[in-house]
Scaffold this motif. Structure first.
Motif, PDB file in Angstrom:
ATOM      1  N   TYR A  35      54.176  44.853  42.554  1.00 47.54           N
ATOM      2  CA  TYR A  35      55.026  44.843  41.362  1.00 47.54           C
ATOM      3  C   TYR A  35      56.409  44.354  41.752  1.00 47.54           C
ATOM      4  CZ  TYR A  35      51.238  47.654  39.557  1.00 47.54           C
ATOM      5  OH  TYR A  35      49.991  48.078  39.179  1.00 47.54           O
ATOM      6  N   GLY A  36      57.115  43.763  40.807  1.00 49.52           N
ATOM      7  CA  GLY A  36      58.486  43.338  41.042  1.00 49.52           C
ATOM      8  C   GLY A  36      58.617  41.956  41.659  1.00 49.52           C
ATOM      9  N   ILE A  37      57.518  41.198  41.756  1.00 49.02           N
ATOM     10  CA  ILE A  37      57.574  39.839  42.280  1.00 49.02           C
ATOM     11  C   ILE A  37      57.670  38.891  41.086  1.00 49.02           C
ATOM     12  CG2 ILE A  37      56.439  38.087  43.690  1.00 49.02           C
ATOM     13  CD1 ILE A  37      57.246  40.632  45.240  1.00 49.02           C
ATOM     14  N   LEU A  38      58.798  38.206  40.955  1.00 48.10           N
ATOM     15  CA  LEU A  38      59.017  37.333  39.804  1.00 48.10           C
ATOM     16  C   LEU A  38      58.010  36.183  39.758  1.00 48.10           C
ATOM     17  CD1 LEU A  38      62.915  37.089  39.859  1.00 48.10           C
ATOM     18  CD2 LEU A  38      61.485  38.539  38.421  1.00 48.10           C
ATOM     19  N   ASN A  39      57.551  35.850  38.560  1.00 50.38           N
ATOM     20  CA  ASN A  39      56.652  34.715  38.316  1.00 50.38           C
ATOM     21  C   ASN A  39      55.323  34.819  39.055  1.00 50.38           C
ATOM     22  OD1 ASN A  39      58.665  33.457  36.684  1.00 50.38           O
ATOM     23  ND2 ASN A  39      59.667  32.768  38.553  1.00 50.38           N
ATOM     24  N   ASN A  40      54.871  36.020  39.346  1.00 51.57           N
ATOM     25  CA  ASN A  40      53.590  36.201  40.020  1.00 51.57           C
ATOM     26  C   ASN A  40      52.456  35.875  39.046  1.00 51.57           C
ATOM     27  OD1 ASN A  40      51.365  37.002  41.458  1.00 51.57           O
ATOM     28  ND2 ASN A  40      51.960  39.139  41.649  1.00 51.57           N
ATOM     29  N   PRO A  41      51.669  34.828  39.305  1.00 47.27           N
ATOM     30  CA  PRO A  41      50.610  34.454  38.368  1.00 47.27           C
ATOM     31  C   PRO A  41      49.307  35.223  38.560  1.00 47.27           C
ATOM     32  CG  PRO A  41      50.689  32.874  40.143  1.00 47.27           C
ATOM     33  CD  PRO A  41      51.815  33.860  40.380  1.00 47.27           C
ATOM     34  N   TYR A  42      49.196  36.025  39.628  1.00 45.42           N
ATOM     35  CA  TYR A  42      47.937  36.680  39.956  1.00 45.42           C
ATOM     36  C   TYR A  42      47.812  38.035  39.277  1.00 45.42           C
ATOM     37  CZ  TYR A  42      48.103  33.120  43.541  1.00 45.42           C
ATOM     38  OH  TYR A  42      48.213  31.929  44.200  1.00 45.42           O
ATOM     39  N   LYS A  43      46.668  38.263  38.630  1.00 50.48           N
ATOM     40  CA  LYS A  43      46.393  39.532  37.940  1.00 50.48           C
ATOM     41  C   LYS A  43      44.981  39.987  38.289  1.00 50.48           C
ATOM     42  CE  LYS A  43      50.137  39.056  35.297  1.00 50.48           C
ATOM     43  NZ  LYS A  43      51.334  39.213  36.015  1.00 50.48           N
ATOM     44  N   ASP A  44      44.780  41.306  38.361  1.00 51.99           N
ATOM     45  CA  ASP A  44      43.428  41.805  38.554  1.00 51.99           C
ATOM     46  C   ASP A  44      42.724  41.896  37.196  1.00 51.99           C
ATOM     47  OD1 ASP A  44      44.299  44.161  37.301  1.00 51.99           O
ATOM     48  OD2 ASP A  44      44.331  45.339  39.144  1.00 51.99           O
TER      49      ASP A  44
END
Length: 80
Positions: A35-44
């Motif tokens: 959490y808290g990583i800007l623009n992270n495109p990866y989701k479970d």
């Protein structure tokens, strides 16, 4: 030129400006959910942000020149 390591813990063991040598540990496998990583495109599958390693533990290493990804094998020497 910028070296990029992906799917690691965001808490690297080295910092910008450190001198590193061959086989030195730079970081560790990250937690699945980050959490808290800007623009992270990866989701479970539940929509929670991940480190991208949803297919299993692995590391991506890339080299970018002027923001464009290049083949790292053009810039590093692999010794067996």
């Amino acid at each position: 030129m910028k070296a990029v390591y992906c799917h690691t813990s965001p808490d690297f063991l080295v910092k910008v400006g450190d001198y590193v040598e061959r086989s030195e540990v730079l970081g560790q496998i990250g937690p699945l959910n980050v959490y808290g990583i800007l623009n992270n495109p990866y989701k479970d599958k539940n929509g929670n942000p991940t480190n991208g390693s949803t297919t299993g533990c692995h590391l991506h290493f890339s080299i970018k020149i002027d923001g464009k990804a290049c083949n790292p094998l053009d810039y590093v020497e692999i010794k067996e």
